[in-house]
Design a protein around this motif. Structure first.
Motif, PDB file in Angstrom:
ATOM      1  N   MET A 117     -10.580  -4.567  -3.389  1.00 52.12           N
ATOM      2  CA  MET A 117     -10.016  -3.207  -2.448  1.00 52.12           C
ATOM      3  C   MET A 117     -10.338  -2.009  -3.209  1.00 52.12           C
ATOM      4  SD  MET A 117      -6.780  -5.154  -0.752  1.00 52.12           S
ATOM      5  CE  MET A 117      -6.127  -3.782   0.155  1.00 52.12           C
ATOM      6  N   HIS A 146       0.506  -8.993   2.619  1.00 51.76           N
ATOM      7  CA  HIS A 146       0.890  -8.700   1.228  1.00 51.76           C
ATOM      8  C   HIS A 146       2.876  -8.508   1.255  1.00 51.76           C
ATOM      9  CE1 HIS A 146      -2.988  -8.000  -0.455  1.00 51.76           C
ATOM     10  NE2 HIS A 146      -3.358  -7.625   0.676  1.00 51.76           N
ATOM     11  N   HIS A 195      -7.560 -13.692   1.667  1.00 46.88           N
ATOM     12  CA  HIS A 195      -6.142 -14.123   2.044  1.00 46.88           C
ATOM     13  C   HIS A 195      -6.016 -15.682   2.267  1.00 46.88           C
ATOM     14  CE1 HIS A 195      -4.680 -10.016   3.950  1.00 46.88           C
ATOM     15  NE2 HIS A 195      -4.979  -9.899   2.480  1.00 46.88           N
ATOM     16  N   HIS A 213      -8.713 -10.006  -5.420  1.00 49.45           N
ATOM     17  CA  HIS A 213      -8.543  -9.232  -3.901  1.00 49.45           C
ATOM     18  C   HIS A 213      -8.360  -7.698  -4.220  1.00 49.45           C
ATOM     19  CE1 HIS A 213      -7.717  -8.984   0.232  1.00 49.45           C
ATOM     20  NE2 HIS A 213      -6.338  -8.777  -0.052  1.00 49.45           N
TER      21      HIS A 213
HETATM   22 ZN   LIG Z   1      -5.353  -8.030   1.566  1.00 49.64          ZN
END
Ligand SMILES: [Zn+2]
Length: 248
Positions: free
Chosen positions: A222, A148, A196, A218
């Motif tokens: 999370m 990230h 990713h 994504h």
């Molecule tokens: Zn990630």
């Protein structure tokens, strides 16, 4: 003893808050009250230094006042330190709600980071990103921690870079580890690794819409896994690990 930038800031702040001229003795007393161990001679040298740089002006026995430039520098230092404490406060995550809010904030920034990276990443950065997401073993762990941050840097948008550099400060590596741990417990890590790779593929294809959409997916994942993990009786695990992150 040589004076430090912290002492200098403290004196400038003191003079800017003080009505009228400030004498060397009052400045020394103020520094000692703030926990600096200073001699009179160190304070005199500091004040002489400020005079030389035209930040202060001596009025003889009465003491010194800030010049216009000194007033400006003192005000900027105060704004800088307030900004630093806002960020420190925002990154001082205490519970699940703070962590979820952090991820929601990241979703807003990182969708734009992914979009900008698709438009602006340099060829060598694309090569590096592709190599990163294809790694195994120990390097896989490093990729999970650095992914990230790397996208933020590849955005080549100064605003996004300034915010992501702060969000992915080394002191917050523990936070990334906590999220990876949640990924493991929730059986989501393999999916996150694939996400990713998909984000990097979109960035490589210069597909800004795709990269942005996949980054949102994504971060949504999370956020969802963090909520599920916390709601399955694990909030205390998150609280304990957050308490170990030391921003001081
Ligand atoms: Zn990630």
């Amino acid at each position: 003893m040589r004076h430090t930038p912290a002492m200098e800031s403290a004196v400038l702040a003191f003079m800017s808050a003080h009505e009228g001229p400030v004498g060397a003795r009052a400045a020394a007393r103020h520094l000692r009250e703030r926990g600096f161990d200073v001699s009179e001679s160190t304070v005199s040298r500091l004040l002489g230094d400020l005079d030389e740089r035209a930040l202060t002006q001596s009025l003889g026995k009465k003491g010194r006042i800030l010049t216009e430039e000194g007033t400006r520098v003192a005000a900027n230092q105060q704004l800088d330190s307030r900004r630093a404490s806002y960020f420190a406060d925002a990154l001082d995550l205490r519970d699940v709600h703070d962590l979820i809010d952090h991820l929601i904030g990241r979703r807003g920034i990182e969708r734009e980071a992914a979009r900008a990276a698709a438009l602006r990443a340099r060829p060598e950065e694309l090569t590096r990103l592709r190599a990163m997401v294809e790694t195994d073993g120990e390097a896989r762990w490093r990729e999970r921690l650095a992914f990230h941050k790397t996208i933020g840097q590849a955005s080549h948008n100064k605003q996004i870079q300034a915010i992501t550099t702060t969000l992915f400060d080394e002191r917050l590596d523990l936070l990334e580890r906590l999220l990876i741990m949640i990924g493991i417990k929730q059986d989501a890590l393999v999916r996150w690794d694939q996400e990713h790779r998909d984000i990097v593929a979109s960035i490589s294809d210069r597909d800004a819409d795709g990269a942005e959409r996949l980054m949102v997916v994504h971060l949504d994942g999370m956020i969802r896994e963090t909520e599920h993990f916390a709601n399955s009786g694990n909030a205390h695990v998150i609280h304990t690990l957050l308490a170990e992150i030391d921003l001081a």
